[in-house]
Design a protein around this motif. Sequence first.
Motif, PDB file in Angstrom:
ATOM      1  N   TRP A 150       0.834  -1.194   0.000  1.00 24.99           N
ATOM      2  CA  TRP A 150       0.000   0.000   0.000  1.00 24.99           C
ATOM      3  C   TRP A 150       0.875   1.252   0.000  1.00 24.99           C
ATOM      4  CZ3 TRP A 150      -5.397  -0.007  -0.155  1.00 24.99           C
ATOM      5  CH2 TRP A 150      -6.001  -1.271  -0.034  1.00 24.99           C
ATOM      6  N   ALA A 151       0.443   2.285  -0.761  1.00 31.19           N
ATOM      7  CA  ALA A 151       1.167   3.543  -0.869  1.00 31.19           C
ATOM      8  C   ALA A 151       0.273   4.684  -0.395  1.00 31.19           C
ATOM      9  CB  ALA A 151       1.602   3.792  -2.313  1.00 31.19           C
ATOM     10  N   LEU A 152       0.875   5.704   0.126  1.00 26.05           N
ATOM     11  CA  LEU A 152       0.147   6.819   0.725  1.00 26.05           C
ATOM     12  C   LEU A 152      -0.555   7.668  -0.329  1.00 26.05           C
ATOM     13  CD1 LEU A 152      -0.421   8.410   3.370  1.00 26.05           C
ATOM     14  CD2 LEU A 152       1.680   9.697   2.907  1.00 26.05           C
ATOM     15  N   SER A 153      -1.843   7.960  -0.089  1.00 30.49           N
ATOM     16  CA  SER A 153      -2.613   8.865  -0.945  1.00 30.49           C
ATOM     17  C   SER A 153      -2.852  10.210  -0.268  1.00 30.49           C
ATOM     18  CB  SER A 153      -3.966   8.250  -1.307  1.00 30.49           C
ATOM     19  OG  SER A 153      -3.821   7.041  -2.002  1.00 30.49           O
ATOM     20  N   ALA A 154      -3.110  10.178   1.054  1.00 32.95           N
ATOM     21  CA  ALA A 154      -3.439  11.426   1.746  1.00 32.95           C
ATOM     22  C   ALA A 154      -3.230  11.261   3.247  1.00 32.95           C
ATOM     23  CB  ALA A 154      -4.886  11.828   1.461  1.00 32.95           C
ATOM     24  N   SER A 155      -2.894  12.382   3.877  1.00 35.70           N
ATOM     25  CA  SER A 155      -2.838  12.471   5.336  1.00 35.70           C
ATOM     26  C   SER A 155      -3.328  13.850   5.736  1.00 35.70           C
ATOM     27  CB  SER A 155      -1.412  12.249   5.852  1.00 35.70           C
ATOM     28  OG  SER A 155      -1.349  12.448   7.254  1.00 35.70           O
ATOM     29  N   THR A 156      -4.374  13.902   6.556  1.00 42.15           N
ATOM     30  CA  THR A 156      -4.955  15.195   6.910  1.00 42.15           C
ATOM     31  C   THR A 156      -4.089  15.983   7.883  1.00 42.15           C
ATOM     32  OG1 THR A 156      -6.216  14.176   8.710  1.00 42.15           O
ATOM     33  CG2 THR A 156      -7.302  14.364   6.560  1.00 42.15           C
ATOM     34  N   ILE A 157      -3.221  15.301   8.634  1.00 38.25           N
ATOM     35  CA  ILE A 157      -2.341  15.942   9.596  1.00 38.25           C
ATOM     36  C   ILE A 157      -0.908  15.848   9.078  1.00 38.25           C
ATOM     37  CG2 ILE A 157      -1.462  15.876  11.970  1.00 38.25           C
ATOM     38  CD1 ILE A 157      -4.361  16.805  11.789  1.00 38.25           C
ATOM     39  N   PRO A 158      -0.120  16.929   9.157  1.00 38.36           N
ATOM     40  CA  PRO A 158       1.269  16.863   8.684  1.00 38.36           C
ATOM     41  C   PRO A 158       2.045  15.735   9.351  1.00 38.36           C
ATOM     42  CG  PRO A 158       0.646  19.146   9.132  1.00 38.36           C
ATOM     43  CD  PRO A 158      -0.479  18.287   9.636  1.00 38.36           C
ATOM     44  N   ALA A 159       2.824  15.034   8.547  1.00 32.87           N
ATOM     45  CA  ALA A 159       3.601  13.900   9.045  1.00 32.87           C
ATOM     46  C   ALA A 159       4.947  13.858   8.341  1.00 32.87           C
ATOM     47  CB  ALA A 159       2.851  12.589   8.805  1.00 32.87           C
ATOM     48  N   THR A 160       5.912  13.245   9.003  1.00 31.13           N
ATOM     49  CA  THR A 160       7.176  12.904   8.364  1.00 31.13           C
ATOM     50  C   THR A 160       7.024  11.525   7.743  1.00 31.13           C
ATOM     51  OG1 THR A 160       8.427  14.186   9.987  1.00 31.13           O
ATOM     52  CG2 THR A 160       9.629  12.544   8.724  1.00 31.13           C
ATOM     53  N   VAL A 161       7.341  11.392   6.464  1.00 33.53           N
ATOM     54  CA  VAL A 161       7.116  10.144   5.734  1.00 33.53           C
ATOM     55  C   VAL A 161       8.464   9.519   5.379  1.00 33.53           C
ATOM     56  CG1 VAL A 161       6.058   9.089   3.715  1.00 33.53           C
ATOM     57  CG2 VAL A 161       4.966  11.070   4.800  1.00 33.53           C
ATOM     58  N   SER A 162       8.568   8.216   5.609  1.00 32.40           N
ATOM     59  CA  SER A 162       9.776   7.475   5.248  1.00 32.40           C
ATOM     60  C   SER A 162       9.359   6.081   4.791  1.00 32.40           C
ATOM     61  CB  SER A 162      10.748   7.398   6.429  1.00 32.40           C
ATOM     62  OG  SER A 162      10.148   6.740   7.528  1.00 32.40           O
ATOM     63  N   THR A 163      10.311   5.332   4.270  1.00 32.54           N
ATOM     64  CA  THR A 163      10.059   3.970   3.817  1.00 32.54           C
ATOM     65  C   THR A 163      11.004   3.028   4.538  1.00 32.54           C
ATOM     66  OG1 THR A 163       9.365   4.754   1.640  1.00 32.54           O
ATOM     67  CG2 THR A 163       9.928   2.433   1.830  1.00 32.54           C
ATOM     68  N   ASP A 164      10.454   1.973   5.144  1.00 32.11           N
ATOM     69  CA  ASP A 164      11.268   0.994   5.851  1.00 32.11           C
ATOM     70  C   ASP A 164      12.053   0.135   4.862  1.00 32.11           C
ATOM     71  OD1 ASP A 164      10.304   1.948   8.212  1.00 32.11           O
ATOM     72  OD2 ASP A 164       8.926   0.291   8.589  1.00 32.11           O
ATOM     73  N   THR A 165      12.999  -0.631   5.381  1.00 35.45           N
ATOM     74  CA  THR A 165      13.811  -1.485   4.514  1.00 35.45           C
ATOM     75  C   THR A 165      12.988  -2.559   3.817  1.00 35.45           C
ATOM     76  OG1 THR A 165      14.334  -2.861   6.442  1.00 35.45           O
ATOM     77  CG2 THR A 165      15.910  -1.124   5.881  1.00 35.45           C
ATOM     78  N   ASP A 166      11.817  -2.893   4.381  1.00 34.49           N
ATOM     79  CA  ASP A 166      10.955  -3.889   3.738  1.00 34.49           C
ATOM     80  C   ASP A 166       9.983  -3.254   2.745  1.00 34.49           C
ATOM     81  OD1 ASP A 166       9.194  -2.601   5.410  1.00 34.49           O
ATOM     82  OD2 ASP A 166       8.614  -4.384   6.548  1.00 34.49           O
ATOM     83  N   GLY A 167      10.129  -1.934   2.493  1.00 37.77           N
ATOM     84  CA  GLY A 167       9.297  -1.255   1.505  1.00 37.77           C
ATOM     85  C   GLY A 167       8.010  -0.675   2.046  1.00 37.77           C
ATOM     86  N   ARG A 168       7.733  -0.845   3.335  1.00 40.16           N
ATOM     87  CA  ARG A 168       6.495  -0.315   3.908  1.00 40.16           C
ATOM     88  C   ARG A 168       6.646   1.165   4.250  1.00 40.16           C
ATOM     89  NH1 ARG A 168       4.755  -4.056   8.678  1.00 40.16           N
ATOM     90  NH2 ARG A 168       2.821  -2.871   8.424  1.00 40.16           N
ATOM     91  N   VAL A 169       5.579   1.919   4.039  1.00 40.27           N
ATOM     92  CA  VAL A 169       5.592   3.364   4.265  1.00 40.27           C
ATOM     93  C   VAL A 169       5.274   3.665   5.726  1.00 40.27           C
ATOM     94  CG1 VAL A 169       4.500   5.564   3.652  1.00 40.27           C
ATOM     95  CG2 VAL A 169       4.970   3.852   1.880  1.00 40.27           C
ATOM     96  N   ARG A 170       6.020   4.607   6.291  1.00 39.07           N
ATOM     97  CA  ARG A 170       5.891   4.967   7.708  1.00 39.07           C
ATOM     98  C   ARG A 170       5.588   6.464   7.819  1.00 39.07           C
ATOM     99  NH1 ARG A 170       8.295   2.807  12.562  1.00 39.07           N
ATOM    100  NH2 ARG A 170       8.929   1.061  11.238  1.00 39.07           N
ATOM    101  N   LEU A 171       4.572   6.791   8.607  1.00 38.34           N
ATOM    102  CA  LEU A 171       4.216   8.182   8.868  1.00 38.34           C
ATOM    103  C   LEU A 171       4.433   8.466  10.353  1.00 38.34           C
ATOM    104  CD1 LEU A 171       1.920   6.920   6.727  1.00 38.34           C
ATOM    105  CD2 LEU A 171       1.150   9.292   6.787  1.00 38.34           C
TER     106      LEU A 171
END
Length: 406
Positions: A365-386
């Motif tokens: 799954w990939a990020l489409s929207a976040s209503t609250i500001p977040a820092t976004v990164s990608t883990d080594t396994d490819g998962r998105v982290r907010l």
Amino acid sequence: MIREAALSLLVLTCASAPVEAGAAPAPQTEADAYTRYELLTPGSGKFRILYEVTATTPGVRVYDNPIRRGSVASEERVTDLATGRPLEHETVSADAARADGVEGDAADAYLRVTLARPVPADGGGGRILIDKTYEDPKSYRVEAGGEIVFDRPLGIKRNSVILPPGYELVACNFPSQILQEPDGRLKISFWNVSPAEAPLKLRARPSPTRIAPPAAATAALDERAHQTRDIVYDLQQPETHAFSLYHDYTETRAGSDHYVNVVREGSTVRDPGGRDLDTGERLTPEVLKGEAITRAGVSEPDLTVTPRTEVVVFHYPTVPPGGSKRLRMSETYVDPERYRVVDGELVWHRSFGRAHDVIILPAGWALSASTIPATVSTDTDGRVRLAFTNGRPDEIDTIVVAHRSR
């Protein structure tokens, strides 16, 4: 510890455990850093620093804290926060610190601390308090008219500055909470959510009137930057409505031996677990519902027990006087109201009351929207982290939407 991902506070600049001859030392990691600056007599250029930090490299037995260039350190004391007992320490050269695993060129000298115990693996830490006095007239000075200035770039993300007695704040260039100490001194506190240093500059002047201790309406206000609760949500595939989570918490009440987590109405809980992050020991959890809560004698100030009330109680060894415990509690929840699929998209809708929260999207799954500001990164396994940091003392109502990426 996976605290860089969970807390976005990981800094690779402290000391490491001994290594075999000829092997490069492991870079040291730290987390949960918080600094309190107490401005001393105006004109002295001196301020007291109380620095809380957790050494996080597994097996580490020493921690090196840089002595900032341009500052003269004195009156150094170090305490193990888990037990409240003093720790041995010494001043060492930059070369000695690099041999311990310090990276970069942050200082010419370091305060090397011997930890009370090796840092446990799998997310453990060695929590310490460094208490020292700096003399740095460039950072802390008196200007014309009697105003004092504290002008210092701060790399640590959570900080507070305490003005001298009888001084009132004139200016502060960084968004901050303004609170009062029990003795009436003003406290300027903030959480820096940017990736850069905070170029903090404060100005204060002698107050023409007496500054009274805080009134009842403000005495109970919480300093957000010094809060110790953090949580990580690990989302499973949205069709299951399930997510695992762990939340970290520091218990400071002497004599405390259990923690109560109330399950939100509409959610179900399973697989509770926990650890003492200071020692690595496992906690003993139990799930109670309705009358079983009352029979067990479980009570909390805001807990109203009904037949539908469900709690998870985590038991741990009693907190000693002067000490504390850093605890990690984990559970898996199913919540079809707040975590679901809408028109083929993942939708997460939940309010966060803690200062720092993390969401890890499920695989694919990939990020489409976040209503609250977040820092976004990608883990080594490819998962998105907010990562969400809220420096204000309120909840944030968060909606995250994601789409299938494969």
